[in-house]
Scaffold this motif. Structure first.
Motif, PDB file in Angstrom:
ATOM      1  N   UNK A 141      58.101  28.273  56.333  1.00  0.00           N
ATOM      2  CA  UNK A 141      57.239  29.034  57.229  1.00  0.00           C
ATOM      3  C   UNK A 141      56.904  30.427  56.738  1.00  0.00           C
ATOM      4  N   UNK A 142      57.195  30.728  55.486  1.00  0.00           N
ATOM      5  CA  UNK A 142      56.915  32.057  54.952  1.00  0.00           C
ATOM      6  C   UNK A 142      55.429  32.324  54.777  1.00  0.00           C
ATOM      7  N   UNK A 143      55.036  33.592  54.846  1.00  0.00           N
ATOM      8  CA  UNK A 143      53.653  33.987  54.637  1.00  0.00           C
ATOM      9  C   UNK A 143      53.273  33.752  53.174  1.00  0.00           C
ATOM     10  N   UNK A 144      52.195  33.021  52.959  1.00  0.00           N
ATOM     11  CA  UNK A 144      51.777  32.695  51.602  1.00  0.00           C
ATOM     12  C   UNK A 144      51.103  33.896  50.964  1.00  0.00           C
ATOM     13  N   UNK A 145      51.714  34.410  49.897  1.00  0.00           N
ATOM     14  CA  UNK A 145      51.115  35.481  49.105  1.00  0.00           C
ATOM     15  C   UNK A 145      50.685  34.862  47.774  1.00  0.00           C
ATOM     16  N   UNK A 146      49.414  34.517  47.684  1.00  0.00           N
ATOM     17  CA  UNK A 146      48.901  33.876  46.472  1.00  0.00           C
ATOM     18  C   UNK A 146      49.051  34.830  45.292  1.00  0.00           C
ATOM     19  N   UNK A 147      49.347  34.315  44.105  1.00  0.00           N
ATOM     20  CA  UNK A 147      49.540  35.196  42.944  1.00  0.00           C
ATOM     21  C   UNK A 147      48.331  36.067  42.620  1.00  0.00           C
ATOM     22  N   UNK A 148      47.133  35.608  42.966  1.00  0.00           N
ATOM     23  CA  UNK A 148      45.949  36.400  42.607  1.00  0.00           C
ATOM     24  C   UNK A 148      44.782  36.213  43.570  1.00  0.00           C
ATOM     25  N   UNK A 149      44.630  35.074  44.191  1.00  0.00           N
ATOM     26  CA  UNK A 149      43.471  34.811  45.043  1.00  0.00           C
ATOM     27  C   UNK A 149      43.748  35.229  46.486  1.00  0.00           C
ATOM     28  N   UNK A 150      44.085  36.495  46.640  1.00  0.00           N
ATOM     29  CA  UNK A 150      44.506  37.040  47.930  1.00  0.00           C
ATOM     30  C   UNK A 150      43.963  38.464  48.005  1.00  0.00           C
ATOM     31  N   UNK A 151      43.202  38.806  49.039  1.00  0.00           N
ATOM     32  CA  UNK A 151      42.609  40.146  49.095  1.00  0.00           C
ATOM     33  C   UNK A 151      43.642  41.262  49.085  1.00  0.00           C
ATOM     34  N   UNK A 152      44.826  41.022  49.664  1.00  0.00           N
ATOM     35  CA  UNK A 152      45.876  42.040  49.660  1.00  0.00           C
ATOM     36  C   UNK A 152      46.383  42.275  48.249  1.00  0.00           C
ATOM     37  N   UNK A 153      46.513  41.199  47.501  1.00  0.00           N
ATOM     38  CA  UNK A 153      46.996  41.283  46.117  1.00  0.00           C
ATOM     39  C   UNK A 153      45.972  41.993  45.236  1.00  0.00           C
ATOM     40  N   UNK A 154      44.708  41.628  45.353  1.00  0.00           N
ATOM     41  CA  UNK A 154      43.673  42.251  44.535  1.00  0.00           C
ATOM     42  C   UNK A 154      43.568  43.745  44.834  1.00  0.00           C
ATOM     43  N   UNK A 155      43.623  44.108  46.120  1.00  0.00           N
ATOM     44  CA  UNK A 155      43.577  45.529  46.482  1.00  0.00           C
ATOM     45  C   UNK A 155      44.746  46.282  45.861  1.00  0.00           C
ATOM     46  N   UNK A 156      45.930  45.656  45.864  1.00  0.00           N
ATOM     47  CA  UNK A 156      47.094  46.285  45.249  1.00  0.00           C
ATOM     48  C   UNK A 156      46.939  46.441  43.753  1.00  0.00           C
ATOM     49  N   UNK A 157      46.426  45.408  43.087  1.00  0.00           N
ATOM     50  CA  UNK A 157      46.244  45.501  41.629  1.00  0.00           C
ATOM     51  C   UNK A 157      45.220  46.570  41.272  1.00  0.00           C
ATOM     52  N   UNK A 158      44.255  46.804  42.152  1.00  0.00           N
ATOM     53  CA  UNK A 158      43.243  47.819  41.890  1.00  0.00           C
ATOM     54  C   UNK A 158      43.797  49.227  41.799  1.00  0.00           C
ATOM     55  N   UNK A 159      44.996  49.458  42.350  1.00  0.00           N
ATOM     56  CA  UNK A 159      45.593  50.791  42.295  1.00  0.00           C
ATOM     57  C   UNK A 159      45.949  51.194  40.873  1.00  0.00           C
ATOM     58  N   UNK A 160      46.158  50.224  39.996  1.00  0.00           N
ATOM     59  CA  UNK A 160      46.488  50.522  38.598  1.00  0.00           C
ATOM     60  C   UNK A 160      45.349  51.274  37.926  1.00  0.00           C
ATOM     61  N   UNK A 161      44.127  50.808  38.119  1.00  0.00           N
ATOM     62  CA  UNK A 161      42.977  51.462  37.492  1.00  0.00           C
ATOM     63  C   UNK A 161      42.690  52.819  38.109  1.00  0.00           C
ATOM     64  N   UNK A 162      43.006  52.981  39.384  1.00  0.00           N
ATOM     65  CA  UNK A 162      42.832  54.306  39.975  1.00  0.00           C
ATOM     66  C   UNK A 162      43.707  55.329  39.246  1.00  0.00           C
ATOM     67  N   UNK A 163      44.972  54.985  39.029  1.00  0.00           N
ATOM     68  CA  UNK A 163      45.863  55.871  38.282  1.00  0.00           C
ATOM     69  C   UNK A 163      45.365  56.064  36.851  1.00  0.00           C
ATOM     70  N   UNK A 164      44.942  54.972  36.236  1.00  0.00           N
ATOM     71  CA  UNK A 164      44.525  55.002  34.832  1.00  0.00           C
ATOM     72  C   UNK A 164      43.381  55.995  34.635  1.00  0.00           C
TER      73      UNK A 164
END
Length: 317
Positions: A141-164
């Protein structure tokens, strides 16, 4: 599916700040001389779990309301997303169940377990992963956090380029590996607003080149179980990541297995940091296509450094 926005990325960065590291940017005069470009390496291998995916995982985990978080999270992953989700779940004190191919590097399995993740193994194909995961999620019953096809995940990965972009101003290009497309999508999401003049280049193994073929064909072409030493790049694009790749990526280049190994060695030697094979693909394509990068300020996202030191790709079995 919801398309994440630049504001989602900003909110993610604020949410995950206590749980990630602002990773450094490294340079090497020798690698610059060899390639004819100015290379800037954003070292996400310095994250605590050893990979950029802690950004998206932490955003998903810490964005859950308490009732949903109590049921835990679940995912399928070849390794880095599994370890990063386990890490984020451990920090929040909730369960994490992950499905991993039995061929995943032992070092990555050990990292998942160290952070308290529970592993269910499966055959090394996308279909097997998804079928096994469906059973595990139904049981937990856990919340599915897709490795990449998930808007929450993509938004999080986008923070890397902001720092960069804050650390290496005025980049002409940013290069990152592409498998399922989570990091590339986050990069596109951020740069389309922060630096629309900066080209986004994706790097892929020749032996798992479904994103390259999709890019050229104009639609998703999915391989089920490609074979490459770049184990983190074996998965296909999905609808949400294809949205960003098809609209914002300028080019996808590919590299052979030997070119990946050669780039991995050069980075270890001259940057003096550990890259896993998937993370060496961008440097490999810069060497292979030097004319496309010569004279440019090129940002390279080093996505991870989790390697099995007893099974390095240049050691004879």
């Amino acid at each position: 599916m919801q398309i994440p926005t630049f504001d989602d990325m900003l909110a993610a960065h604020k949410r995950i700040a206590p749980h990630i590291r602002r990773t450094p940017v490294r340079v090497s005069d020798h690698l610059n001389d060899l390639t004819g470009a100015q290379l800037f390496f954003k070292c996400e291998n310095f994250q605590e779990p050893g990979a950029f995916k802690v950004r998206g995982a932490a955003n998903a985990v810490f964005g859950l309301e308490d009732a949903a978080a109590a049921r835990g999270v679940a995912t399928h992953s070849s390794g880095n997303h599994a370890s990063c989700l386990s890490y984020a779940a451990m920090r929040r004190g909730i369960p994490c169940n992950v499905v991993m191919p039995h061929t995943a590097p032992q070092a990555k399995k050990e990292t998942v377990r160290r952070y308290g993740g529970k592993i269910t193994e499966c055959d090394p194909s996308t279909n097997a992963r998804e079928a096994t995961f469906a059973r595990v999620q139904a049981e937990t019953g856990g919340d599915f956090v897709h490795p990449y096809n998930d808007p929450r995940v993509i938004a999080g990965q986008g923070t890397c380029s902001r720092e960069f972009m804050e650390q290496a101003d005025g980049l002409d290009m940013v290069v990152a590996p592409i498998g399922g497309g989570g990091m590339i999508s986050g990069t596109c999401l951020t740069l389309a607003t922060l630096a629309p003049e900066t080209r986004v280049i994706a790097a892929e193994p020749e032996q798992a080149d479904d994103a390259y073929r999709s890019f050229k064909a104009g639609h998703i072409i999915a391989d089920d179980a490609p074979e490459t030493i770049a184990d983190g790049l074996k998965v296909p694009l999905k609808d949400l990541t294809w949205h960003f790749v098809s609209r914002h990526v300028s080019e996808i280049f590919t590299a052979s297995e030997q070119e990946i190994v050669d780039a991995m060695k050069l980075a270890w030697k001259h940057l003096r940091i550990v890259l896993e094979p998937s993370s060496a693909v961008p440097l490999a394509i810069v060497f292979k296509n030097a004319q496309a990068f010569a004279g440019k300020r090129v940002g390279i996202i080093v996505t991870g450094g989790n390697v099995d030191l007893d099974n390095l790709p240049w050691i004879e079995g």
